[in-house]
Design an enzyme around this catalytic site. Structure first.
Site, mmCIF file in Angstrom:
data_model
loop_
_atom_site.group_PDB
_atom_site.id
_atom_site.type_symbol
_atom_site.label_atom_id
_atom_site.label_comp_id
_atom_site.label_asym_id
_atom_site.label_seq_id
_atom_site.Cartn_x
_atom_site.Cartn_y
_atom_site.Cartn_z
ATOM 1 N N GLY A 90 41.029 -11.811 -5.837
ATOM 2 C CA GLY A 90 40.391 -10.876 -6.755
ATOM 3 C C GLY A 90 40.425 -9.441 -6.263
ATOM 4 O O GLY A 90 40.227 -8.500 -7.026
ATOM 5 N N ARG A 91 40.637 -9.297 -4.970
ATOM 6 C CA ARG A 91 40.711 -7.924 -4.455
ATOM 7 C C ARG A 91 41.704 -7.839 -3.301
ATOM 8 O O ARG A 91 41.604 -6.980 -2.430
ATOM 9 C CB ARG A 91 39.354 -7.466 -3.991
ATOM 10 C CG ARG A 91 38.725 -8.401 -2.988
ATOM 11 C CD ARG A 91 37.657 -7.679 -2.283
ATOM 12 N NE ARG A 91 36.924 -8.591 -1.446
ATOM 13 C CZ ARG A 91 36.038 -8.192 -0.570
ATOM 14 N NH1 ARG A 91 35.807 -6.918 -0.434
ATOM 15 N NH2 ARG A 91 35.399 -9.045 0.174
ATOM 16 N N LYS A 111 43.752 -5.804 1.449
ATOM 17 C CA LYS A 111 42.459 -6.308 0.964
ATOM 18 C C LYS A 111 41.618 -5.112 0.535
ATOM 19 O O LYS A 111 41.367 -4.222 1.351
ATOM 20 C CB LYS A 111 41.773 -7.094 2.084
ATOM 21 C CG LYS A 111 40.497 -7.795 1.669
ATOM 22 C CD LYS A 111 40.030 -8.745 2.772
ATOM 23 C CE LYS A 111 38.652 -9.302 2.462
ATOM 24 N NZ LYS A 111 38.160 -10.131 3.572
ATOM 25 N N ASP A 123 35.298 -5.316 -8.758
ATOM 26 C CA ASP A 123 36.080 -4.073 -8.884
ATOM 27 C C ASP A 123 37.380 -4.118 -8.081
ATOM 28 O O ASP A 123 38.154 -3.164 -8.101
ATOM 29 C CB ASP A 123 35.230 -2.867 -8.445
ATOM 30 C CG ASP A 123 34.781 -2.968 -6.999
ATOM 31 O OD1 ASP A 123 35.147 -3.956 -6.312
ATOM 32 O OD2 ASP A 123 34.060 -2.055 -6.549
ATOM 33 N N GLY A 124 37.594 -5.200 -7.353
ATOM 34 C CA GLY A 124 38.832 -5.309 -6.585
ATOM 35 C C GLY A 124 38.867 -4.432 -5.348
ATOM 36 O O GLY A 124 39.906 -4.316 -4.691
ATOM 37 N N ARG A 174 45.719 -7.022 6.204
ATOM 38 C CA ARG A 174 45.465 -8.277 6.915
ATOM 39 C C ARG A 174 46.776 -9.013 7.125
ATOM 40 O O ARG A 174 47.631 -9.053 6.240
ATOM 41 C CB ARG A 174 44.494 -9.114 6.080
ATOM 42 C CG ARG A 174 44.188 -10.470 6.643
ATOM 43 C CD ARG A 174 42.907 -11.030 6.062
ATOM 44 N NE ARG A 174 43.050 -11.462 4.673
ATOM 45 C CZ ARG A 174 42.061 -12.069 4.002
ATOM 46 N NH1 ARG A 174 40.895 -12.287 4.567
ATOM 47 N NH2 ARG A 174 42.242 -12.442 2.751
ATOM 48 N N ARG A 181 44.934 -21.841 1.403
ATOM 49 C CA ARG A 181 43.615 -22.350 1.744
ATOM 50 C C ARG A 181 43.438 -23.776 1.236
ATOM 51 O O ARG A 181 44.224 -24.224 0.390
ATOM 52 C CB ARG A 181 42.543 -21.488 1.046
ATOM 53 C CG ARG A 181 42.708 -20.019 1.286
ATOM 54 C CD ARG A 181 42.569 -19.220 -0.024
ATOM 55 N NE ARG A 181 43.023 -17.836 0.173
ATOM 56 C CZ ARG A 181 42.249 -16.876 0.639
ATOM 57 N NH1 ARG A 181 40.996 -17.124 0.908
ATOM 58 N NH2 ARG A 181 42.730 -15.680 0.834
ATOM 59 N N ASP A 250 37.578 -22.203 -0.089
ATOM 60 C CA ASP A 250 38.577 -21.137 -0.297
ATOM 61 C C ASP A 250 38.667 -20.235 0.929
ATOM 62 O O ASP A 250 39.552 -19.388 1.003
ATOM 63 C CB ASP A 250 38.239 -20.306 -1.538
ATOM 64 C CG ASP A 250 36.832 -19.734 -1.493
ATOM 65 O OD1 ASP A 250 35.885 -20.511 -1.348
ATOM 66 O OD2 ASP A 250 36.695 -18.506 -1.582
HETATM 67 P P1 AMP Z 1 34.871 -14.178 -0.667
HETATM 68 O O1 AMP Z 1 33.390 -14.382 -0.770
HETATM 69 O O2 AMP Z 1 35.255 -12.900 -0.034
HETATM 70 O O3 AMP Z 1 35.564 -15.354 -0.081
HETATM 71 O O4 AMP Z 1 35.378 -14.050 -2.156
HETATM 72 C C1 AMP Z 1 35.220 -15.054 -3.125
HETATM 73 C C2 AMP Z 1 35.984 -14.701 -4.374
HETATM 74 O O5 AMP Z 1 35.474 -13.490 -4.936
HETATM 75 C C3 AMP Z 1 37.465 -14.470 -4.160
HETATM 76 O O6 AMP Z 1 38.141 -14.944 -5.290
HETATM 77 C C4 AMP Z 1 37.553 -12.973 -4.063
HETATM 78 O O7 AMP Z 1 38.834 -12.502 -4.398
HETATM 79 C C5 AMP Z 1 36.517 -12.535 -5.071
HETATM 80 N N1 AMP Z 1 35.992 -11.186 -4.781
HETATM 81 C C6 AMP Z 1 35.214 -10.819 -3.755
HETATM 82 N N2 AMP Z 1 34.923 -9.508 -3.802
HETATM 83 C C7 AMP Z 1 35.548 -9.014 -4.888
HETATM 84 C C8 AMP Z 1 35.637 -7.719 -5.502
HETATM 85 N N3 AMP Z 1 35.027 -6.647 -4.985
HETATM 86 N N4 AMP Z 1 36.378 -7.616 -6.616
HETATM 87 C C9 AMP Z 1 36.996 -8.674 -7.151
HETATM 88 N N5 AMP Z 1 36.943 -9.903 -6.643
HETATM 89 C C10 AMP Z 1 36.235 -10.086 -5.532
HETATM 90 MG MG MG Z 2 37.424 -15.623 0.448
#
Ligand code: AMP
Ligand code: MG
Length: 487
Positions: A90-91, A111, A123-124, A174, A181, A250
């Site tokens: 997502g980002r 990232k 917001d990515g 990264r 995963r 994940d």
């Molecule tokens: P994480 O908790 O970092 O493992 O993220 C879990 C999910 O949320 C993954 O699919 C990430 O890509 C998405 N995600 C986390 N932060 C953001 C963000 N700021 N914008 C879009 N997607 C996000």
């Molecule tokens: Mg993650």
């Protein structure tokens, strides 16, 4: 544009449903703050080029270099035990793969590089604090010798990200053996896409576990290999006091690297129930739960592979269960051997189990600093001063004195001192130091404390008198007991 980077993108050659071609979203004012020159060289990349205007444009997502095929990958995952059929990058955007100096294929991923099809409400983007946190902790893990994704660089973007407040934005580059995963397998399993699971498994075998291709049952061998890698990895985490914090499926790498440094932190006082993450209210991912959670996650992986393990599903389940049944013994073998090294116990002695158990019980009862206790113990036999420093952690405790007597009778001092020095870091990324480095950067654009912390952690096993302060636990008023994902 010629980039001096030779990308070769095997993941982008997988079927289209595995990913979405996605370009990073440009940022206003990219500024390179940190470049990991050593890692760049290891990857066969030219650090001078990376630091050039063209290199920084790539690291900021402002330009796509020749040979890169930017994609956002699809994955699913169990988050805190609840299945989400579609997560995905997502980002993060995978720029491509390079072959490093050792012939290993490594992903290069941005990232915080903007929205993708998988962003859902997000917001990515990434804020500077979490990016610095991932940089310093992942590099410390690498210096400990623990498999991990790496940090090649980070830039600030010049744009604010909106969290609870406005924060400076940043993008981390990264590097990973791959970003595949447990959740990637789950993505296809949730869609009953056995062809997809097979293609993914074949890709993983060729890329990470080539010996499995020769096995009688390659997919069972793959499952066993991932189980073995995770059993070892989690043991290594416990041995340095690492709490991952968000071991969702994940966030568990198939290649066996530590991945996704969100709310992770290191134990100070030894307490197996320690939780840092503000969102882990039930302590699911507490320090001492990590081995059982790893097995839970591996069980989810095994479920996805069942259709590949045998034509008959009962037979397949039996094979998966037998493989999962190995995890406990493998974890304990690594963990026990690691603790023996941390205590300088060469060979084996029937009394060792009790010696190890009693030491950990003393640490727990005195809430002694995990890292400092082992380090001071390592130095104790050689100097009266070090012995006094060790005693100061335990106060006047007859049980401690008794334990120390038993330990001294068991070890061979010189040999133990050397083994212990290499098994017990003097420096870990202590939470209050990480937070102080982030605060200096975020509030005053001062990256001095961050650079100093990185320098100390680059040689975590060597005494570095100029960094002596980094070896000490937080004073009560400095303690940081909560960490945040920052997403
Ligand atoms: P994480 O908790 O970092 O493992 O993220 C879990 C999910 O949320 C993954 O699919 C990430 O890509 C998405 N995600 C986390 N932060 C953001 C963000 N700021 N914008 C879009 N997607 C996000
Ligand atoms: Mg993650």
């Amino acid at each position: 544009m010629t980039s001096a980077i030779r990308f070769d993108n095997s993941y982008a050659r997988l079927p289209p449903r595995f990913f979405e071609p996605t370009l990073p979203t440009p940022v206003s004012k990219p500024r390179l703050i940190r470049l990991n020159r050593e890692l760049a060289l290891q990857l066969g990349l030219d650090p001078e080029w990376l630091a050039s205007e063209a290199g920084v444009a790539m690291l900021a997502g402002n330009a796509t270099v020749e040979g890169s095929t930017p994609i956002a990958t699809a994955y699913a995952g169990h988050q805190f035990g609840h299945f989400v059929p579609q997560l995905g990058d997502g980002r993060a955007i995978l720029l491509g793969e390079v072959i490093d100096r050792d012939g290993l294929r490594r992903d290069i991923q941005l990232k915080g590089s903007g929205r993708t099809r998988f962003s859902r409400g997000g917001d990515g983007r990434a804020a500077l604090g979490p990016v610095m946190r991932e940089y310093v902790i992942s590099e410390a893990m690498a210096a400990f010798g623990i498999p991990t994704t790496r940090a090649l660089a980070f830039v600030t973007t010049g744009d604010a990200v909106v969290r609870e407040q406005f924060l400076p934005g940043a993008i981390l580059t990264r590097v990973a053996a791959s970003h595949i995963r447990v959740g990637t397998f789950q993505f296809f399993a949730a869609r009953r896409d056995v062809e997809g699971i097979t293609a993914l498994a074949d890709h993983v075998i060729a890329r990470h576990y080539p010996a499995c291709a020769e096995a009688e049952n390659p997919y069972l061998a793959l499952l066993e290999a991932v189980i073995a890698a995770q059993a070892k990895l989690v043991a290594q985490w416990l041995l340095v006091g690492f709490v991952h914090g968000v071991m969702n499926t994940d966030n568990m790498s198939i290649a066996g690297e530590t991945i996704d440094y969100g709310p992770c932190a290191f134990l100070e006082a030894y307490d197996t129930d320690t939780v840092f993450s503000s969102v882990d209210v039930n302590g699911r991912y507490a320090y001492g739960n990590q081995p059982s959670i790893a097995l839970w996650n591996l069980t989810r992986l095994a479920e996805t592979l069942v259709p590949l393990l045998a034509p008959d599903s009962a037979e397949a389940v039996e094979r998966a269960q037998a493989a999962l049944g190995q995890f406990g013994a493998q974890f304990h073998a690594h963990y026990d051997a690691g603790l023996a090294r941390k205590l300088g116990l060469a060979g084996s002695d029937p009394a060792d189990d009790a010696l190890i158990r009693d030491w950990l019980a003393l640490l727990a009862r005195h809430e002694a600093d995990f890292t400092l206790s082992f380090r001071r113990l390592a130095q104790a036999p050689s100097s009266a001063e070090a012995q006094a420093a060790l005693r100061s952690l335990f106060g006047a405790d007859a049980q401690f004195e008794d334990w120390l007597g038993r330990w001294q009778a068991r070890i061979e001092p010189e040999q133990a001192a050397e083994t212990m020095r290499r098994a017990n870091p003097a420096y870990i990324p202590r939470n209050h130091q990480v937070e102080a480095a982030i605060a200096a950067a975020t509030e005053n654009a001062d990256f001095g404390p961050f650079e100093a912390l990185l320098a100390a952690l680059a040689r975590p096993f060597d005494e570095q008198p100029q960094f002596a302060g980094y070896a000490l636990p937080a004073k009560p008023e400095e303690r940081v007991l909560r960490t945040f994902c920052g997403t």
